[in-house]
Scaffold this motif. Structure first.
Motif, PDB file in Angstrom:
ATOM      1  N   LYS A  41       0.872  -1.200  -0.042  1.00 47.32           N
ATOM      2  CA  LYS A  41       0.283   0.218  -0.048  1.00 47.32           C
ATOM      3  C   LYS A  41       0.735   1.421  -0.119  1.00 47.32           C
ATOM      4  N   GLU A  42       0.064   2.394  -0.003  1.00 41.07           N
ATOM      5  CA  GLU A  42       0.997   3.662  -0.260  1.00 41.07           C
ATOM      6  C   GLU A  42       1.307   4.006   1.398  1.00 41.07           C
ATOM      7  N   ILE A  43       2.462   4.744   1.525  1.00 38.44           N
ATOM      8  CA  ILE A  43       2.829   5.211   2.872  1.00 38.44           C
ATOM      9  C   ILE A  43       1.598   6.406   3.303  1.00 38.44           C
ATOM     10  N   LYS A  44       0.992   6.166   4.389  1.00 39.99           N
ATOM     11  CA  LYS A  44      -0.091   6.911   4.974  1.00 39.99           C
ATOM     12  C   LYS A  44       0.185   7.741   6.222  1.00 39.99           C
ATOM     13  N   PHE A  45      -0.396   8.708   6.166  1.00 34.08           N
ATOM     14  CA  PHE A  45      -0.147   9.820   7.338  1.00 34.08           C
ATOM     15  C   PHE A  45      -0.870   9.196   8.541  1.00 34.08           C
TER      16      PHE A  45
ATOM     17  N   GLY B 105       2.203   9.178  -3.470  1.00 29.24           N
ATOM     18  CA  GLY B 105       2.070   8.104  -4.446  1.00 29.24           C
ATOM     19  C   GLY B 105       2.340   6.698  -4.079  1.00 29.24           C
ATOM     20  N   GLY B 106       2.058   5.840  -4.667  1.00 33.31           N
ATOM     21  CA  GLY B 106       2.194   4.528  -4.422  1.00 33.31           C
ATOM     22  C   GLY B 106       3.516   3.890  -4.589  1.00 33.31           C
ATOM     23  N   GLY B 107       4.457   4.767  -5.088  1.00 31.83           N
ATOM     24  CA  GLY B 107       5.851   4.454  -5.219  1.00 31.83           C
ATOM     25  C   GLY B 107       6.102   3.836  -6.645  1.00 31.83           C
TER      26      GLY B 107
END
Lengths: 116, 114
Positions: A41-45, B105-107
């Motif tokens: 998944k994306e890096i999330k705050f 973004g997803g990278g």
């Protein structure tokens, strides 16, 4: 000058146990952030401290997560009880206070959490 | 609300050839945009940043990015890839009105072939 440091670098625990992650920001950085990247998944705050106050905790997933920053220096993020879906990499970042700087965040190397 | 889309999850290039990593963003405000890189077992390192000054931004290690408001893009380029460029790259937008909260973004994972 020391960068953002995080401890531990890797923690392996069983479901239901407790883990506490620590972050030491760059000295003089009032802003401290926690981010998380779960697998794929994306890096999330997660949340944002200004000194010892929680400025924004809108990203905290549920009440099993507790972040503190007593004294406005280092911060801890406790997960209790840990669940399998909590596995991931937890990043801490810090930045200069107020309007100083350009909003650049300085990141630590992350704490990898594996929940079995 | 802001969002970031990195159009390629993986990019493979040969050493010495150009690198292009694509990024599109959505933001309600004049954004600050960043590219971060993460090498294996390392933290996130800032490559470059755009903060409403020059639209062509030069960063470290020969990377640069161009902010195109009309296309809502912030693509990252490098003329000649090096083996040490193998890493994961993140396009990021910052909302200064929300305490510099970052949206990632997803990278894009870059593989450099010899």
């Amino acid at each position: 000058e020391a960068g953002v440091t995080q401890f531990p670098s890797h923690s392996v625990i069983e479901k239901g146990q407790t883990v506490t992650l620590r972050c030491d920001p760059i000295s003089g950085h009032d802003n401290l952030y926690w981010y998380r990247r779960v697998m794929g998944k994306e890096i999330k705050f997660l949340l944002h401290f200004v000194k010892e106050s929680k400025q924004d905790e809108s990203g905290m997933p549920n009440n099993r997560f507790l972040a503190e920053r007593t004294g406005g220096t280092y911060s801890t993020l406790k997960v209790q009880p840990a669940e399998l879906e909590d596995s991931g990499v937890y990043f801490c970042a810090s930045s200069l206070p107020g309007n100083r700087g350009t909003g650049e965040l300085f990141f630590g190397e992350g704490s990898r959490l594996t929940v079995l | 609300a802001q969002s970031v889309t990195q159009l390629d999850s993986h990019v493979s290039v040969s050493e010495g050839t150009p690198v292009l990593l694509r990024c599109n963003y959505s933001s309600s405000y004049s954004p600050s945009l960043f590219w971060y890189v993460q090498h294996p077992n390392k933290g996130l390192q800032l490559l470059l940043k755009y903060t409403s000054a020059a639209t062509l931004v030069k960063g470290i290690n020969g990377f640069e990015a161009e902010f195109k408001k009309s296309e809502t893009s912030f693509h990252l380029t490098k003329p000649s890839a090096h083996m040490s460029d193998a890493a994961e790259y993140f396009c990021v937008v910052s909302d200064r009105a929300a305490g510099n909260k970052l949206t990632f973004g997803g990278g894009t994972r870059v593989l450099v072939k010899p």
